[in-house]
Scaffold this active site. Structure first.
Site, PDB file in Angstrom:
ATOM      1  N   ARG A   1      67.414  57.309  53.413  1.00  0.00           N
ATOM      2  CA  ARG A   1      66.255  57.976  53.993  1.00  0.00           C
ATOM      3  C   ARG A   1      66.460  58.336  55.465  1.00  0.00           C
ATOM      4  O   ARG A   1      66.110  59.442  55.882  1.00  0.00           O
ATOM      5  CB  ARG A   1      65.007  57.131  53.822  1.00  0.00           C
ATOM      6  CG  ARG A   1      65.278  55.643  53.935  1.00  0.00           C
ATOM      7  CD  ARG A   1      64.025  54.842  53.695  1.00  0.00           C
ATOM      8  NE  ARG A   1      63.559  54.932  52.324  1.00  0.00           N
ATOM      9  CZ  ARG A   1      62.292  55.029  51.973  1.00  0.00           C
ATOM     10  NH1 ARG A   1      61.359  55.072  52.891  1.00  0.00           N
ATOM     11  NH2 ARG A   1      61.948  55.090  50.718  1.00  0.00           N
ATOM     12  N   THR A   2      67.025  57.437  56.257  1.00  0.00           N
ATOM     13  CA  THR A   2      67.203  57.745  57.676  1.00  0.00           C
ATOM     14  C   THR A   2      68.183  58.903  57.847  1.00  0.00           C
ATOM     15  O   THR A   2      67.973  59.821  58.634  1.00  0.00           O
ATOM     16  CB  THR A   2      67.696  56.502  58.432  1.00  0.00           C
ATOM     17  OG1 THR A   2      66.788  55.428  58.197  1.00  0.00           O
ATOM     18  CG2 THR A   2      67.756  56.773  59.924  1.00  0.00           C
TER      19      THR A   2
ATOM     20  N   LYS B   1      90.206  51.578  56.270  1.00  0.00           N
ATOM     21  CA  LYS B   1      91.660  51.567  56.406  1.00  0.00           C
ATOM     22  C   LYS B   1      92.088  50.888  57.700  1.00  0.00           C
ATOM     23  O   LYS B   1      93.250  50.941  58.082  1.00  0.00           O
ATOM     24  CB  LYS B   1      92.201  53.000  56.370  1.00  0.00           C
ATOM     25  CG  LYS B   1      91.940  53.708  55.047  1.00  0.00           C
ATOM     26  CD  LYS B   1      92.371  55.159  55.112  1.00  0.00           C
ATOM     27  CE  LYS B   1      91.853  55.954  53.916  1.00  0.00           C
ATOM     28  NZ  LYS B   1      91.765  57.394  54.218  1.00  0.00           N
TER      29      LYS B   1
ATOM     30  N   ARG C   1      74.649  54.942  62.968  1.00  0.00           N
ATOM     31  CA  ARG C   1      74.136  53.654  62.471  1.00  0.00           C
ATOM     32  C   ARG C   1      75.325  52.732  62.234  1.00  0.00           C
ATOM     33  O   ARG C   1      76.360  53.146  61.715  1.00  0.00           O
ATOM     34  CB  ARG C   1      73.375  53.833  61.161  1.00  0.00           C
ATOM     35  CG  ARG C   1      73.089  52.488  60.482  1.00  0.00           C
ATOM     36  CD  ARG C   1      72.147  52.589  59.324  1.00  0.00           C
ATOM     37  NE  ARG C   1      70.787  52.859  59.788  1.00  0.00           N
ATOM     38  CZ  ARG C   1      69.725  52.795  58.989  1.00  0.00           C
ATOM     39  NH1 ARG C   1      69.870  52.475  57.718  1.00  0.00           N
ATOM     40  NH2 ARG C   1      68.534  53.058  59.453  1.00  0.00           N
TER      41      ARG C   1
ATOM     42  N   HIS D   1      66.182  50.148  66.588  1.00  0.00           N
ATOM     43  CA  HIS D   1      66.073  51.324  65.727  1.00  0.00           C
ATOM     44  C   HIS D   1      64.999  52.200  66.379  1.00  0.00           C
ATOM     45  O   HIS D   1      63.858  52.261  65.916  1.00  0.00           O
ATOM     46  CB  HIS D   1      65.676  50.890  64.307  1.00  0.00           C
ATOM     47  CG  HIS D   1      65.787  51.993  63.279  1.00  0.00           C
ATOM     48  ND1 HIS D   1      66.158  53.279  63.583  1.00  0.00           N
ATOM     49  CD2 HIS D   1      65.572  51.969  61.935  1.00  0.00           C
ATOM     50  CE1 HIS D   1      66.158  54.010  62.468  1.00  0.00           C
ATOM     51  NE2 HIS D   1      65.810  53.237  61.456  1.00  0.00           N
TER      52      HIS D   1
END
Lengths: 310, 427
Positions: free
Chosen positions: A58-59, A86, A108, A136
């Protein structure tokens, strides 16, 4: 009046004016999203990279849509399953992306402080889309916008934040923002889900919903992660719902016109009863709509800010 | 129910500090009046009067640590048989430990125990609930729901919780509910031996349990209790260093209490003699110096309560080489008589002993017990303090016979036990 910050890494450091500036611009952005023709050319020619080290639906969608409505070119990078696996370090990933000359990075990461670290290595504005249990900021802004539009103000309202405050970046950003706007903030949670020093964070602390919800204007529920439900932080889902889940009986203790909010995704029957989530006091869908507007406002503010352009 | 009067009885009630000869008037299962002037105040017409000259009336004992085999090992002890054994010992409230099979870690099992107790027990039986699921020390149980269902405290069975992070969170969560966490502070690994570590164990060729196996978990837990503000009860301490730690914690304002089994107040490691498994206990019996120091700590009040640590074991778990046998001894029937040894020896006052076996445990657990004040429930033990008797295995009511006091001579016996004014045992 202009916005004095290069990045949006958190609510911490923003003044009341900064916050109101973003909320006012977001009010304008709401109008765009409600038009039939939603695409503008504000950010035409600019590149937005969504860099998500932690899975999000959603974000990421909200930021993507915000960028597209402003006319930017949007690229999504889900690093959760790419070069980081990796062995590439966070800083190397940032430098690589920076060489592609983006105009904004939306980041994020599961580690607190990772977004700030990355922002020091790149030449464009960085927007924190959530870093660990730290901040946030766009969530807090969209929550404030939702409250302001539903209640006409934020200051002097009693806002109860309920649930897993310990692991919640949403709670931390909201505590900072709501305090900056003069709201009275409460937190309600079992002590196992409260960080140490919480009483000095500018909140009133309650361990019982019955005490903390009294006279609340806004009830903000937090998500409880599944892995924390079975005996580690709380004994079980049924016990958690019994004492800390928002149901009709508990909501009745708040003011009759209290707003019910949730940052999503919800666990119905864990932190919130279904009929409350879908009920008349719920503004959860409005929060989602405001999310796009707030992100549009933040992006255009930072990307068009003098000194932030390449 | 006919009103009753117990007259000419010496009343010893720590809840009010009363120690005087007088009468106890019981109406509708509760104390209506008590003391030297009680009869003058109100003797109900038609009351059944019983002359108790020479006897002592104390509030019925509250035994905070009783292991029962039901559910799971009914051949060793049932709730019904344990309750009859309790009645013989003057014990009117027992706290049943959760280490049954299945473990009492769920609301349904708390309900089960309570229903069984209501239907079959002659004394009050209160379940303790497991602190962690399956007593495994990993995930905490539903404290809120368990306490609401009637569990009186939370215990982790016979050992400490190994993981300090789990313990911290359990304490933090329990504090919100005002729950008491009761822990046998025995480290599983450091305490892997079978008797007190020292010369005696070495001559017997048995692996020892150092006192640190008890002190280290206790000190750790008290640190965590300080951090979290939890209510903490050390269920069974055995060495004076533990008492010192408890004393210091209390002086620092921690919400801490401690218990000791009657065995550790009246026996020592030499009682093991030639590998007598009925004296294999957890914590192990310590030295005579330790015992004397613990008696002093009890008299001082640092150790709050005495428990029987009643732990029925059958021949299948006791008639084995010492190192292979189970820990545990029964004690409901002999706790009070054994405790009277400390009274007769002049080491502990009677008032303090009754406090430690009745008033204080009731207070810690929040039970309506441990008092003979007007209005209190008439749970009473009537004792002849000078009655000489010998413990006979054949007379033991408990289904299991693993008493460390078999053939012991006692001075003082429970002659009558009342629950809510009704006589449930008469010697």
């Amino acid at each position: 009046m202009s916005f004095p910050h290069r990045h949006l890494l958190g609510i911490k450091g923003l003044s009341e004016q900064d916050i109101l500036y973003l909320l006012d611009r977001a009010d304008e952005a709401v109008k765009i999203s409600r038009q039939r023709e939603k695409k503008t050319s504000t950010l035409r020619g600019l590149t937005q990279i969504n860099l998500f080290f932690e899975a999000s639906t959603r974000t990421q969608a909200s930021f993507e849509l915000a960028g597209k409505r402003l006319g930017a070119d949007v690229m999504n990078m889900s690093v959760a399953n790419s070069s980081v696996k990796k062995g590439e370090t966070l800083v190397d990933t940032a430098m690589t992306l920076n060489a592609m000359r983006p105009d904004v990075l939306i980041v994020r990461h599961s580690s607190a402080g990772a977004v700030a670290l990355l922002s020091q290595k790149v030449g464009c504005p960085v927007i924190n889309a959530g870093d660990g249990a730290h901040e946030h900021p766009t969530q807090a802004l969209l929550d404030a916008l939702t409250i302001r539009r539903a209640k006409g103000k934020v200051g002097r309202l009693i806002v109860a934040i309920c649930g897993d405050v310990l692991h919640s970046r949403v709670a931390r950003s909201n505590i900072l923002l709501l305090n900056a706007l003069g709201a009275r903030v409460r937190v309600i949670a079992p002590s196992t889900l409260l960080p140490s020093g919480i009483a000095d964070m500018g909140v009133e602390v309650f361990q019982r919903m019955e005490d903390g919800l009294k006279d609340a204007d806004v009830v903000m529920m937090l998500r409880l992660q599944r892995e924390r439900m079975a005996g580690s932080f709380v004994p079980s889902v049924r016990e958690y719902f019994r004492y800390f889940g928002l149901d009709v009986d508990k909501l009745r203790l708040a003011r009759p016109d209290a707003l019910v909010m949730h940052p999503g995704p919800m666990n119905r029957g864990v932190e919130i009863a279904s009929d409350i989530a879908d009920g008349p006091q719920s503004v959860i869908e409005l929060q989602v709509e405001m999310g796009v507007a707030v992100r549009m406002a933040v992006m255009e503010t930072l990307m068009l800010r003098e000194g932030n352009q390449p | 129910m006919t009103p009753r009067v117990l007259s000419n009885v010496r009343i010893v009630d720590p809840s009010t500090g009363m120690d005087e000869v007088g009468s106890i008037v019981i109406v509708d299962g509760r104390i209506a009046a008590i003391g030297a002037g009680a009869v003058d105040v109100e003797t109900p017409s038609g009351a059944e009067v019983e002359d108790c000259a020479g006897l002592i009336a104390v509030p019925g004992l509250v035994d905070a640590c009783v292991h029962i085999g039901e559910p799971g090992a009914e051949h060793r002890e049932t709730i019904a048989s344990a309750s009859r054994a309790a009645a013989r010992g003057g014990v009117t409230s027992i706290i049943m430990m959760p280490d049954t099979d299945p473990v009492i870690d769920d609301v349904a099992l708390v309900d089960f125990v309570q229903r069984l107790a209501r239907d079959e027990a002659v004394v009050r039986v209160h379940p303790a609930a497991a602190l962690t699921k399956g007593l495994k020390g990993e995930e905490m149980t539903e404290f809120g729901l368990l306490l609401e269902a009637g569990a009186v405290w939370l215990s982790n069975g016979r050992h400490t919780v190994d993981n300090p992070a789990v313990m911290r969170r359990a304490m933090t969560y329990a504090r919100d509910f005002g729950a008491v966490i009761a822990v046998a502070t025995q480290d599983r690994r450091l305490g892997a031996g079978v008797m007190n570590e020292g010369l005696f164990a070495s001559w017997l060729g048995l692996p020892g349990i150092p006192r640190e196996a008890e002190i280290i978990p206790l000190e750790r837990d008290l640190r965590l209790a300080g951090l979290t503000g939890a209510r903490y009860h050390a269920m069974s301490i055995s060495v004076p260093q533990s008492a010192d730690v408890i004393r210091a914690a209390k002086e620092n304002g921690l919400k801490v209490t401690a218990g000791i089994s009657i065995n550790h107040l009246t026996l020592n490691e030499t009682d093991i003699g030639e590998y007598r498994t009925f004296f294999r206990l957890s914590p192990p019996l310590r030295t005579e110096d330790d015992r004397r120091a613990m008696v002093a700590a009890l008299a001082e009040g640092v150790i709050d309560i005495i428990v029987s640590a009643h732990d029925p074991q059958d021949v299948d778990t006791k008639r084995l080489p010492f190192a292979d046998a189970e820990n545990g001894a029964i004690g409901l029937e002999t706790m009070l008589a054994a405790a009277l040894r400390l009274y007769h020896s002049g080491d502990v006052e009677l008032m303090r002993l009754v406090d430690a076996m009745s008033t204080r445990p009731a207070r810690i657990l929040g039970l309506d017990a441990g008092s003979l004040a007007p209005g209190a429930r008439a749970d009473i033990a009537l004792i002849d303090p000078d009655y000489p008797w010998v413990v006979s295995k054949d007379e033991l009511i408990s289904k299991s016979k693993n008493s460390p006091f078999e053939d012991a001579r006692f001075t003082g016996k429970v002659l009558q036990t009342l629950v809510a004014g009704v006589t449930i045992h008469r010697a």
